[in-house]
Design an enzyme around this catalytic site. Structure first.
Site, short mmCIF file in Angstrom:
data_model
loop_
_atom_site.label_atom_id
_atom_site.label_comp_id
_atom_site.label_asym_id
_atom_site.label_seq_id
_atom_site.Cartn_x
_atom_site.Cartn_y
_atom_site.Cartn_z
N ASP A 416 26.05 9.48 29.28
CA ASP A 416 27.50 9.25 29.29
C ASP A 416 28.09 9.81 28.02
OD1 ASP A 416 27.95 7.02 27.18
OD2 ASP A 416 26.25 6.33 28.36
N LYS A 417 29.33 10.24 28.12
CA LYS A 417 30.07 10.80 26.98
C LYS A 417 31.26 9.89 26.74
CE LYS A 417 30.70 14.17 24.00
NZ LYS A 417 31.68 13.48 23.18
N THR A 418 31.15 9.02 25.74
CA THR A 418 32.21 8.06 25.47
C THR A 418 32.49 8.01 23.99
OG1 THR A 418 30.63 6.26 25.28
CG2 THR A 418 31.61 6.62 27.44
#
Length: 471
Positions: A416-418
């Site tokens: 995930d890219k958060t």
């Protein structure tokens, strides 16, 4: 708790014609005859249940009042502020390892076969031909477990031996992380790990707040803002923390890391100052100070900290290969039993056929090779050593040598890219081998070339696949 009724209770509801004679019989069994028949079972069961309840009894967690800089005023005894990730101790190592090994059918099968050679009627070879391979397997397994346990001990010792500055009436003193007590005033510098759960009192930042990194606690990479208690932050000097009479009332320890209820009270002022505390005034253990220098009062230590309460007990990890091998061994054993029955049937069940059946089981026992277990254990140790020595993946640490082969059996890879972009992206890959991974990535690149770049490094057998997200 449901009520449990015995057979006698049901029979007592019948007529007196049935109950009275049975009651007389029960009265006769009292005394020595009752103890010989059923009494010893009852006593053993009661004693074992009592011991189990004592071992499983947990200390009741309560709310507490913590005086600033006065650990001696604590009403109850609190656990030591030490971290322990070891699975065994000196007394439980050998029994624990043996239990973990013989709970699998493969090792238990070899143990039964080896023990059968002590029976003269079943002996078909020398004892060392059975016990030497089994002993070698157990020696390799115990050595591997001992190395892993020693590494855990070293990591725990390194964390527990970290030095922190403790604020006292005479000034600052250096204390180990394991010697910190509830009520101590601890100074934590920038980029230093917080050793225990604390209430945030002061900071070197003029705004009265600081940022901490919580990625080791909740996995989030964004920094969290924490606010110091206004009453202590406004004190002119650091030493004034000992010139006031103040305490913190904290709720009982719990697992929720996103909530906290408490109050800060200063008694020597007129009128007394009461300030409510929330999650913004706390510094949980295992987080890292990202800005400034902070001072806090310890409220929870050791097993009562949020990070430890959210950590499960260490267990032995079993890979899919071990489970598959165990199922295969059971299938081979059934085939071995069927083959032995066929051989006894061809003999016409003459003489002590049951003994011949077991002897055929011993003769055909080499269908299940014990060398398979030896190669598997030694292969796992080699895999772990090669991972840590691989130059393409520097800094790799194999924390358990029981499941290193699981990295080659990934089914789903989720990233995930958060935190740094409003774009929330989830990437699913069905991984079977390098060819399927490259085909999946090639498809993703064709679908959205503006968001992905791909870099492949190394050969087709041992390569590193890196995916970068363009923002």
């Amino acid at each position: 708790m449901p009520l449990m009724m015995s057979e006698e209770g049901f029979e007592n509801e019948e007529s007196d014609y049935h109950t009275l004679p049975r009651a007389r019989i029960m009265q006769r069994k009292r005394g020595l005859e009752w103890f010989v028949c059923d009494g010893w079972k009852f006593l053993c069961t009661s004693c074992c249940g009592w011991l189990i309840n004592i071992c499983r009894r947990k200390k009741e967690l309560k709310a507490r009042t913590v005086w600033l800089g006065c650990p001696e005023k604590c009403e109850e005894k609190h656990p030591r502020n030490s971290i322990k990730n070891q699975k065994y101790n000196v007394f439980t190592f050998i029994p624990g390892v043996l239990y973990e090994q013989f709970k699998f059918f493969l090792n238990l099968y070899f143990l039964v076969i080896s023990c059968s050679q002590f029976v003269p009627a079943l002996k078909i070879g020398y004892l060392y031909t059975y016990w030497a391979p089994l002993g070698f397997v157990l020696a390799v397994t115990m050595t591997r477990e001992a190395i892993d346990e020693f590494r855990r001990f070293q990591r725990d010792k390194e964390v527990n031996s970290q030095l922190y500055s403790k604020l006292t009436v005479r000034g600052k003193v250096q204390v180990k992380s394991s010697d910190i007590q509830v009520g101590d005033l601890i100074i934590v510098e920038k980029n230093q790990r917080i050793p225990s759960d604390m209430v945030f009192l002061r900071t070197s930042e003029k705004a009265g707040s600081c940022f901490i990194r919580t990625d080791q606690l909740d996995g989030e990479t964004d920094w969290k803002l924490k606010v110091a208690v206004s009453c202590t932050q406004q004190l002119p000097a650091l030493g004034d923390l000992f010139s006031i009479s103040a305490y913190v009332y904290a709720q009982k320890p719990q697992m929720d890391i996103h909530s906290f209820e408490g109050t800060f009270t200063r008694e020597d002022s007129d009128p007394p100052i009461h300030e409510s505390l929330s999650i913004e005034n706390t510094l949980w253990a295992s987080t890292i100070v990202a800005s400034g220098t902070v001072i806090g009062v310890v409220i929870y230590t050791g097993k009562e900290t949020r990070s430890v309460m959210n950590t499960s007990n260490p267990k032995n990890k079993v890979g899919l290969l071990d489970l598959e091998l165990n199922r295969l061994t059971k299938a081979l054993f059934l085939a071995l039993v069927a083959l032995s029955i066929v051989m006894v049937t061809l003999q016409g069940f003459v003489g002590p056929w049951y003994r011949n059946l077991f002897r055929f089981l011993l003769l055909f026992s080499y269908i299940i090779p014990i060398s398979l277990r030896v190669n598997l254990d030694m292969g796992k140790a080699v895999y772990g050593w090669m991972m840590m020595k691989d130059e393409n993946i520097p800094g790799t640490v194999v924390r358990t040598s029981t499941i290193p082969e699981e990295l080659g059996r990934l089914v789903y890879l989720l990233t995930d890219k958060t935190g740094t972009s409003p774009l929330l992206f989830f990437l699913f890959l069905y991984c079977q081998n390098c060819i399927s991974i490259l085909k999946q990535l090639e498809f993703l690149l064709k679908m959205s070339p503006n968001y992905f770049t791909i870099t492949v490094k190394g050969s087709s057998y041992s390569g590193i696949l890196r995916i970068r997200l363009k923002v």
